[in-house]
Design a protein around this motif. Sequence first.
Motif, PDB file in Angstrom:
ATOM      1  N   HIS A  54     -73.682 -75.606  20.802  1.00  0.00           N
ATOM      2  CA  HIS A  54     -72.826 -74.837  19.887  1.00  0.00           C
ATOM      3  C   HIS A  54     -71.411 -75.412  19.956  1.00  0.00           C
ATOM      4  N   PRO A  55     -71.155 -76.492  19.241  1.00  0.00           N
ATOM      5  CA  PRO A  55     -69.846 -77.160  19.341  1.00  0.00           C
ATOM      6  C   PRO A  55     -68.697 -76.224  18.959  1.00  0.00           C
ATOM      7  N   LYS A  56     -67.588 -76.408  19.635  1.00  0.00           N
ATOM      8  CA  LYS A  56     -66.375 -75.636  19.335  1.00  0.00           C
ATOM      9  C   LYS A  56     -65.588 -76.367  18.257  1.00  0.00           C
ATOM     10  N   ARG A  57     -65.057 -75.571  17.282  1.00  0.00           N
ATOM     11  CA  ARG A  57     -64.388 -76.202  16.153  1.00  0.00           C
ATOM     12  C   ARG A  57     -63.199 -75.351  15.711  1.00  0.00           C
ATOM     13  N   ILE A  58     -62.105 -76.022  15.395  1.00  0.00           N
ATOM     14  CA  ILE A  58     -60.930 -75.391  14.768  1.00  0.00           C
ATOM     15  C   ILE A  58     -60.687 -76.105  13.452  1.00  0.00           C
ATOM     16  N   SER A  59     -60.639 -75.334  12.370  1.00  0.00           N
ATOM     17  CA  SER A  59     -60.416 -75.905  11.036  1.00  0.00           C
ATOM     18  C   SER A  59     -59.021 -75.525  10.555  1.00  0.00           C
ATOM     19  N   ILE A  60     -58.330 -76.530  10.024  1.00  0.00           N
ATOM     20  CA  ILE A  60     -56.981 -76.300   9.482  1.00  0.00           C
ATOM     21  C   ILE A  60     -56.985 -76.760   8.032  1.00  0.00           C
ATOM     22  N   ARG A  61     -56.697 -75.832   7.115  1.00  0.00           N
ATOM     23  CA  ARG A  61     -56.696 -76.142   5.692  1.00  0.00           C
ATOM     24  C   ARG A  61     -55.371 -75.715   5.089  1.00  0.00           C
ATOM     25  N   THR A  62     -54.796 -76.562   4.253  1.00  0.00           N
ATOM     26  CA  THR A  62     -53.528 -76.240   3.588  1.00  0.00           C
ATOM     27  C   THR A  62     -53.698 -76.388   2.086  1.00  0.00           C
ATOM     28  N   GLU A  63     -52.873 -75.632   1.347  1.00  0.00           N
ATOM     29  CA  GLU A  63     -52.966 -75.660  -0.110  1.00  0.00           C
ATOM     30  C   GLU A  63     -51.625 -75.261  -0.700  1.00  0.00           C
ATOM     31  N   PHE A  64     -51.278 -75.878  -1.811  1.00  0.00           N
ATOM     32  CA  PHE A  64     -50.051 -75.534  -2.534  1.00  0.00           C
ATOM     33  C   PHE A  64     -50.425 -74.682  -3.746  1.00  0.00           C
ATOM     34  N   LEU A  65     -49.809 -73.491  -3.829  1.00  0.00           N
ATOM     35  CA  LEU A  65     -50.070 -72.570  -4.925  1.00  0.00           C
ATOM     36  C   LEU A  65     -48.866 -72.571  -5.847  1.00  0.00           C
ATOM     37  N   ARG A  66     -49.056 -73.088  -7.080  1.00  0.00           N
ATOM     38  CA  ARG A  66     -47.922 -73.253  -7.984  1.00  0.00           C
ATOM     39  C   ARG A  66     -47.591 -71.988  -8.766  1.00  0.00           C
ATOM     40  N   ASP A  67     -48.617 -71.217  -9.199  1.00  0.00           N
ATOM     41  CA  ASP A  67     -48.348 -70.060 -10.041  1.00  0.00           C
ATOM     42  C   ASP A  67     -49.352 -68.960  -9.729  1.00  0.00           C
ATOM     43  N   ASP A  68     -49.193 -67.819 -10.427  1.00  0.00           N
ATOM     44  CA  ASP A  68     -50.037 -66.652 -10.179  1.00  0.00           C
ATOM     45  C   ASP A  68     -51.499 -66.932 -10.491  1.00  0.00           C
ATOM     46  N   ARG A  69     -51.753 -67.737 -11.543  1.00  0.00           N
ATOM     47  CA  ARG A  69     -53.145 -68.007 -11.912  1.00  0.00           C
ATOM     48  C   ARG A  69     -53.840 -68.774 -10.806  1.00  0.00           C
ATOM     49  N   GLN A  70     -53.136 -69.756 -10.286  1.00  0.00           N
ATOM     50  CA  GLN A  70     -53.741 -70.536  -9.209  1.00  0.00           C
ATOM     51  C   GLN A  70     -53.924 -69.682  -7.955  1.00  0.00           C
ATOM     52  N   MET A  71     -52.967 -68.774  -7.726  1.00  0.00           N
ATOM     53  CA  MET A  71     -53.097 -67.873  -6.576  1.00  0.00           C
ATOM     54  C   MET A  71     -54.353 -67.019  -6.703  1.00  0.00           C
ATOM     55  N   ALA A  72     -54.619 -66.520  -7.942  1.00  0.00           N
ATOM     56  CA  ALA A  72     -55.778 -65.658  -8.149  1.00  0.00           C
ATOM     57  C   ALA A  72     -57.079 -66.419  -7.979  1.00  0.00           C
ATOM     58  N   ASN A  73     -57.091 -67.717  -8.319  1.00  0.00           N
ATOM     59  CA  ASN A  73     -58.317 -68.494  -8.269  1.00  0.00           C
ATOM     60  C   ASN A  73     -58.515 -69.228  -6.954  1.00  0.00           C
ATOM     61  N   SER A  74     -57.500 -69.228  -6.116  1.00  0.00           N
ATOM     62  CA  SER A  74     -57.587 -70.005  -4.885  1.00  0.00           C
ATOM     63  C   SER A  74     -58.608 -69.405  -3.939  1.00  0.00           C
ATOM     64  N   SER A  75     -59.441 -70.235  -3.349  1.00  0.00           N
ATOM     65  CA  SER A  75     -60.416 -69.767  -2.361  1.00  0.00           C
ATOM     66  C   SER A  75     -59.767 -69.451  -1.037  1.00  0.00           C
ATOM     67  N   THR A  76     -58.547 -69.922  -0.869  1.00  0.00           N
ATOM     68  CA  THR A  76     -57.860 -69.707   0.404  1.00  0.00           C
ATOM     69  C   THR A  76     -57.199 -68.346   0.468  1.00  0.00           C
ATOM     70  N   VAL A  77     -56.810 -67.814  -0.719  1.00  0.00           N
ATOM     71  CA  VAL A  77     -56.091 -66.549  -0.748  1.00  0.00           C
ATOM     72  C   VAL A  77     -57.076 -65.408  -0.554  1.00  0.00           C
ATOM     73  N   THR A  78     -56.726 -64.424   0.253  1.00  0.00           N
ATOM     74  CA  THR A  78     -57.569 -63.252   0.469  1.00  0.00           C
ATOM     75  C   THR A  78     -56.830 -62.006   0.051  1.00  0.00           C
ATOM     76  N   ASN A  79     -57.601 -60.952  -0.178  1.00  0.00           N
ATOM     77  CA  ASN A  79     -56.990 -59.673  -0.566  1.00  0.00           C
ATOM     78  C   ASN A  79     -56.194 -59.047   0.564  1.00  0.00           C
ATOM     79  N   LEU A  80     -56.493 -59.472   1.791  1.00  0.00           N
ATOM     80  CA  LEU A  80     -55.779 -58.883   2.920  1.00  0.00           C
ATOM     81  C   LEU A  80     -54.353 -59.393   3.000  1.00  0.00           C
ATOM     82  N   SER A  81     -54.095 -60.536   2.436  1.00  0.00           N
ATOM     83  CA  SER A  81     -52.767 -61.123   2.546  1.00  0.00           C
ATOM     84  C   SER A  81     -52.339 -61.680   1.196  1.00  0.00           C
TER      85      SER A  81
END
Length: 678
Positions: free
Chosen positions: A563-590
């Motif tokens: 069971h290998p140990k893994r840390i994933s780091i992902r970054t993304e630039f969100l330009r506008d509200d539409r992209q924010m709504a469609n981004s897979s990185t954005v969650t409803n919690l934040s």
Amino acid sequence: MASAQPSTIAELESERYKTMTRILGQIRESVELDTLFTTITQAVRELLNADRVLVFRKWPAGEGNQGQFIAEDVAPGWVSALGERVESCDVVGDRIRVSSCAPPEERSPDSHFCDRMQVRSELTVPLRKDNCLWGGLCVHQCRGDRQWEPGEIEWLGAISELLAMALQQSEERGVMQVQVSQQSRVAEREKAVARTIDRIRRSLDIQTIFDTATQEVRQLLNSDRVAVYRFNPDWSGYFVAESFAPGWNALVGNLPPIADTHLQESAGGRYRHNQSLAVDDIYNVGHSECHIRLLEQFQAKAYIIVPIMPGNTLWGLLAAYQNSGPRQWHEDEVELLAQIGVQFGIAVQQAELLEKTQKQTAELSSALHSLQEAQSQLVQSEKMASLGQLVAGVAHELNNPVNFISGNLNHAGDYTDDLLELLQLYQAHYPTSETEIQEFAEAIELDFLREDLPKLLQSMKVGVNRIRGLVSSLRNFSRLDRAEKIPVNLHEGIDSTLLILQPRLKSRPDRPGIEVVKEYGELPPVECYAAQMNQVFMNILSNAIDALEIRDRGLSVQEMQAHPKRISIRTEFLRDDRQMANSSTVTNLSPPPPTPSVVICIADNGSGISEEVRSRIFDPFFTTKPVGSGTGLGLSISYQIVVEKHGGTISCVSQPGQGTTFYIHIPLAQAQFTSSAA
């Protein structure tokens, strides 16, 4: 009575004596008057062989001998006179009266009583109490005329004296019962006041005191309602507690703010001077029409009102209402309500003092907590600053010799190339050399040296470059040369943090290493405090490493490798509200800031955390680590850095067994956010 009549005068005298003895015994035993009247009327009718015997009660407030027959024993076949009211007939006088009524055909039209009662002859003796005429004992003969014997008259007079004694004793007993009843009521009311005082001492809930005390006072006063009324600052008011009998409407919560113009204009009226008011009938006391209408809303016909004064200030009123009709209030009832009102004033004062104390305690506790938090954060910040200074100092000290070595290595390489070229020329022009030179060349493995020396110098250059990169990363992490917000490449900060954490990431003989997967998007420079953002990355990545180590605790190397140990780091630039709504990185919690922003997602495949723990991870001093292993400030400080100093958001998503993911949103522009700490 069914017993046979005495046959001789001696027997008759004996029976009369026994009757008097029995009556006297009942009087001594304090038998009730009704029972005594029944015994006497039966005995007298039997021993006098009369048709009817009655006890007449003169009305105390009547004129003359007006009254009513209250006890009777009548022979079968004759009309009962029990309950008959006599208003104009001379039934009894101050002396024994012996009379015969005229035959029916000779009676006058006014002889209504004798006519109705069929009386032909009567014997009446007066009954006195306190030397006043109380009533009479009447013996009627309805079968015909009768001549009453002196012994009969004398005996009936003796019976009347016994009755007078019984009347006097009954009155004294009644007075005593009234006194006992009054004393009992006083004792009950004193107990009620004592219980109210005890509740005030035991309970700190003013509403509970009001509710229980109003119910008890209503029962003691036997009133229809007891209520507590509180004034507003403008001297309007409302009911806050009440107890009411079945059949009446509740006032608490069912009335709009009550505006009594008199109380408003006089700022509490008589009650502010600690005066009470008792009204027996609201319609006969001179109240204004508007005041009567207000009382009718309360369904009140009579009332007692006393003030509730914590200290010298009028807080409200305590009222007892009689709704069923007028009522004459007694002085002790008013006194009871006034005493309860005084205790309510003490309870209110105590509650206000408690509330003030609790508020001050809460403020002090909050201030102490804030001070402790600030102190701990200051210590933590100082530690990070000291670490940054240490790192910067080490980087600076390393930088000078590394630069020296790096610069000289270039020259050393050139010199080495020149020397090797010179050696090659010698060998070309003098192929045959002295034996000693050949032996030394073989001893030092000249051919290998000539081949390996350039490689050695090249590897030294690679090492120096790595040291130079490490120094650069350390300086980039500390950022002590930047005390203001500047555009920063966040990828460099993440990489610098990973470089510092490299010893915890690489494998060891007892455990495999931790794989770091980077999915960097194209990020523009972000305006931020670089060193503080690096601190956020350090805290989150350190927690991820801790979680993975805890997950593998107690497992073998083979189980860890499965069971290998893994840390994933992902970054993304969100330009506008539409992209924010469609981004897979954005969650409803934040939800991200409403401006263009970057999002950094750091996830691990550790054991995850429960919802209870997740909801508290940003609280100061909260930690799930063993004592001495953590301060509980890392994520709290990270939250302050991201949210308060950069206007961003930070949230956590996790479930037990499914790892943990942190989302960090940072606005691209930071002009609107300021901070004194850099």
